[in-house]
Design an enzyme around this catalytic site. Structure first.
Site, PDB file in Angstrom:
ATOM      1  N   CYS A   3       0.851  -1.193   0.000  1.00 50.88           N
ATOM      2  CA  CYS A   3       0.000   0.000   0.000  1.00 50.88           C
ATOM      3  C   CYS A   3       0.881   1.235   0.000  1.00 50.88           C
ATOM      4  O   CYS A   3       1.631   1.473   0.960  1.00 50.88           O
ATOM      5  CB  CYS A   3      -0.926   0.004   1.213  1.00 50.88           C
ATOM      6  SG  CYS A   3      -1.923   1.506   1.350  1.00 50.88           S
ATOM      7  N   CYS A  11      -1.421   6.898   5.927  1.00 52.42           N
ATOM      8  CA  CYS A  11      -2.554   6.176   6.514  1.00 52.42           C
ATOM      9  C   CYS A  11      -2.032   4.993   7.307  1.00 52.42           C
ATOM     10  O   CYS A  11      -1.174   4.248   6.821  1.00 52.42           O
ATOM     11  CB  CYS A  11      -3.513   5.703   5.420  1.00 52.42           C
ATOM     12  SG  CYS A  11      -4.928   4.756   6.056  1.00 52.42           S
ATOM     13  N   CYS A  14      -4.611   0.179   8.473  1.00 53.55           N
ATOM     14  CA  CYS A  14      -4.276  -1.253   8.409  1.00 53.55           C
ATOM     15  C   CYS A  14      -2.992  -1.488   9.207  1.00 53.55           C
ATOM     16  O   CYS A  14      -1.895  -1.580   8.644  1.00 53.55           O
ATOM     17  CB  CYS A  14      -4.113  -1.697   6.962  1.00 53.55           C
ATOM     18  SG  CYS A  14      -5.624  -1.610   5.991  1.00 53.55           S
ATOM     19  N   CYS A  87      -6.933   3.725  -2.134  1.00 49.29           N
ATOM     20  CA  CYS A  87      -6.813   2.676  -1.119  1.00 49.29           C
ATOM     21  C   CYS A  87      -7.021   1.307  -1.765  1.00 49.29           C
ATOM     22  O   CYS A  87      -8.040   1.075  -2.430  1.00 49.29           O
ATOM     23  CB  CYS A  87      -7.843   2.899  -0.016  1.00 49.29           C
ATOM     24  SG  CYS A  87      -7.966   1.533   1.169  1.00 49.29           S
ATOM     25  N   GLN A 212     -22.727  -5.817   6.168  1.00 47.52           N
ATOM     26  CA  GLN A 212     -21.324  -6.206   6.298  1.00 47.52           C
ATOM     27  C   GLN A 212     -20.487  -5.639   5.153  1.00 47.52           C
ATOM     28  O   GLN A 212     -20.939  -5.580   4.010  1.00 47.52           O
ATOM     29  CB  GLN A 212     -21.195  -7.731   6.321  1.00 47.52           C
ATOM     30  CG  GLN A 212     -21.850  -8.407   7.516  1.00 47.52           C
ATOM     31  CD  GLN A 212     -21.054  -8.250   8.807  1.00 47.52           C
ATOM     32  OE1 GLN A 212     -20.046  -7.563   8.853  1.00 47.52           O
ATOM     33  NE2 GLN A 212     -21.516  -8.897   9.863  1.00 47.52           N
ATOM     34  N   PHE A 241     -31.165  -8.246  16.913  1.00 51.53           N
ATOM     35  CA  PHE A 241     -30.211  -7.351  16.248  1.00 51.53           C
ATOM     36  C   PHE A 241     -30.050  -7.830  14.795  1.00 51.53           C
ATOM     37  O   PHE A 241     -28.946  -7.956  14.281  1.00 51.53           O
ATOM     38  CB  PHE A 241     -28.848  -7.343  16.945  1.00 51.53           C
ATOM     39  CG  PHE A 241     -28.896  -7.159  18.441  1.00 51.53           C
ATOM     40  CD1 PHE A 241     -28.956  -5.886  19.001  1.00 51.53           C
ATOM     41  CD2 PHE A 241     -28.883  -8.247  19.297  1.00 51.53           C
ATOM     42  CE1 PHE A 241     -28.995  -5.710  20.383  1.00 51.53           C
ATOM     43  CE2 PHE A 241     -28.925  -8.091  20.674  1.00 51.53           C
ATOM     44  CZ  PHE A 241     -28.981  -6.819  21.220  1.00 51.53           C
ATOM     45  N   GLU A 262     -35.001  -5.693  15.008  1.00 53.48           N
ATOM     46  CA  GLU A 262     -33.944  -4.716  14.734  1.00 53.48           C
ATOM     47  C   GLU A 262     -34.522  -3.330  14.969  1.00 53.48           C
ATOM     48  O   GLU A 262     -35.656  -3.045  14.572  1.00 53.48           O
ATOM     49  CB  GLU A 262     -33.456  -4.856  13.285  1.00 53.48           C
ATOM     50  CG  GLU A 262     -32.612  -3.728  12.761  1.00 53.48           C
ATOM     51  CD  GLU A 262     -31.296  -3.555  13.505  1.00 53.48           C
ATOM     52  OE1 GLU A 262     -30.973  -2.406  13.859  1.00 53.48           O
ATOM     53  OE2 GLU A 262     -30.610  -4.567  13.736  1.00 53.48           O
ATOM     54  N   ASN A 307     -26.758 -10.989  17.140  1.00 54.24           N
ATOM     55  CA  ASN A 307     -25.656 -10.386  16.385  1.00 54.24           C
ATOM     56  C   ASN A 307     -25.542  -8.923  16.809  1.00 54.24           C
ATOM     57  O   ASN A 307     -25.860  -8.016  16.047  1.00 54.24           O
ATOM     58  CB  ASN A 307     -25.923 -10.514  14.881  1.00 54.24           C
ATOM     59  CG  ASN A 307     -24.818  -9.897  14.045  1.00 54.24           C
ATOM     60  OD1 ASN A 307     -23.654  -9.922  14.426  1.00 54.24           O
ATOM     61  ND2 ASN A 307     -25.182  -9.327  12.905  1.00 54.24           N
ATOM     62  N   CYS A 334     -18.606  -9.178  16.529  1.00 57.29           N
ATOM     63  CA  CYS A 334     -17.436  -8.501  15.967  1.00 57.29           C
ATOM     64  C   CYS A 334     -16.494  -8.065  17.083  1.00 57.29           C
ATOM     65  O   CYS A 334     -15.510  -7.370  16.837  1.00 57.29           O
ATOM     66  CB  CYS A 334     -17.859  -7.303  15.120  1.00 57.29           C
ATOM     67  SG  CYS A 334     -18.799  -6.054  16.029  1.00 57.29           S
TER      68      CYS A 334
END
Length: 375
Positions: A3, A11, A14, A87, A212, A241, A262, A307, A334
């Site tokens: 990158c 940046c 990552c 990017c 997602q 959720f 939701e 979730n 997550c």
């Protein structure tokens, strides 16, 4: 992954980019095993990963610079702008869109919002792509409606230049804070949702609904949840959720009763449209708070799928699920740290299966799917 933005020090999003993908995955598995060390696990599934570049279906770009020379990317903490249109996490199709948007901003007179001066109109550009047909949704996040008619007047030219643009909106976010979107959404195209499909399940992406950002890994996540649930004797399940219904719609069968909850009405509208397209008649999606819904019910489903956001499901819902004691719980998270904390509140359950999904390459973050069975 190479990158140029990272190499130039512009940046650092990552943070793990210098580590090989296998090393990243091993570190994430070690982290997950450590978090669940106090909780016996029946079966560890092999971790799932996807492409290491060009995997994102969404770009969230801060607009800075001048109206003649706008920059699309982010702001450092000191206010320094960084252009991120090159990017490598974005698909190649995004580059032509970014290139067209810069002169369009000038033609439409959409002055970039200046945080320090609290002046200007255009705050963010939010771009989403469907893997189904390459269709795009573009949202202009504006401080006010002052430039709305100028945007409307200039838009036909942009749509002619970029025919893949299917859904375009203006979102009004008047608050001087780092908030990505406001409550008011104004559609500038007749089409109001972007068609998507994972594993043969039709899904709809609408402006103010979560979806997602890694379609390849998300598709594998949904398929795994489907396989786990359909191997169990489940006649009635809750999907809490539920977002646009990805999990529940994958798991549901014509005979099964599914209730999806939701808080975002936009997401529920998408879920209902998908259920109708699938011909599922025993599926009910409602725009409610998941905790308020669950704690107000008397009937106990066979399985509850959760979730939640990164903060986890919360103490009240944890306690209620423990008391209600459905036979099975599927937890998609997550944030494995909050998931482990929540699961620790359920002493009456054992972890039957766990699987890691590398939804966020080159970072420490990942998704995890866990099946719990009542003892």
């Amino acid at each position: 992954m190479h990158c140029a933005l990272y190499d130039a020090g512009r940046c650092r999003s990552c943070q793990w980019i210098e580590q090989p993908p296998d090393t990243q995955l091993a570190a994430k598995m070690t982290d997950l095993r450590t978090l669940l060390a106090a909780l016996p696990v029946g079966e560890w599934g092999a971790p799932v990963s996807g492409p290491e570049l060009a995997f994102r279906n969404k770009a969230k770009m801060v607009v800075s610079g001048s109206v003649e020379k706008p920059l699309l990317g982010m702001l450092h903490r000191d206010g320094t702008p960084v252009d991120l249109t090159e990017c490598p996490l974005y698909p190649a199709s995004f580059y032509a869109v970014f290139a067209a948007l810069k002169p369009f901003i000038a033609r439409a007179g959409l002055t970039p919002y200046n945080v320090a001066r609290k002046r200007g109109e255009l705050k963010y550009l939010l771009l989403t792509q469907s893997t189904l047909d390459g269709g795009l949704m573009l949202r202009f996040v504006l401080r006010s409606k002052e430039k709305l008619e100028q945007l409307r007047a200039a838009l036909p030219g942009l749509l002619a230049e970029l025919p893949q643009l299917k859904v375009v909106t203006a979102n009004i976010q008047p608050v001087h804070m780092a908030i990505m979107e406001g409550d008011e959404e104004i559609w500038l195209t007749q089409q109001q949702a972007l068609a998507e499909s994972f594993n043969g399940v039709p899904l709809w992406i609408r402006p103010q609904s979560f979806f997602q950002t890694n379609p390849t890994v998300a598709s594998a996540l949904y398929a795994t949840a489907r396989d786990w649930v359909r191997a169990l004797p489940v006649n009635h399940m809750w999907d809490l959720f539920c977002g646009v219904g990805g999990f529940g719609l994958h798991c549901a069968t014509p005979e099964m009763t599914l209730t999806g909850i939701e808080i975002a009405p936009e997401a529920i509208a998408s879920a209902r449209a998908s259920a109708q397209a699938l011909g599922l008649r025993n599926v009910h999606f409602q725009a409610l708070d998941s905790t308020d819904f669950a704690t107000g019910q008397q009937a106990v489903p066979d399985l509850v799928l959760v979730n939640p956001p990164r903060r986890g499901i919360g103490k009240a819902l944890c306690e209620y699920l423990s008391h209600m004691a459905p036979r099975y719980i599927v937890y998609s998270s997550c944030n494995a740290q909050t998931m482990a904390k929540d699961i620790g509140e359920w002493p009456g359950y054992r972890i039957a299966r766990v699987q890691l999904f590398d939804m966020f390459p080159h970072t420490a973050h990942y998704e995890v799917l866990t099946l719990l069975v009542r003892e």
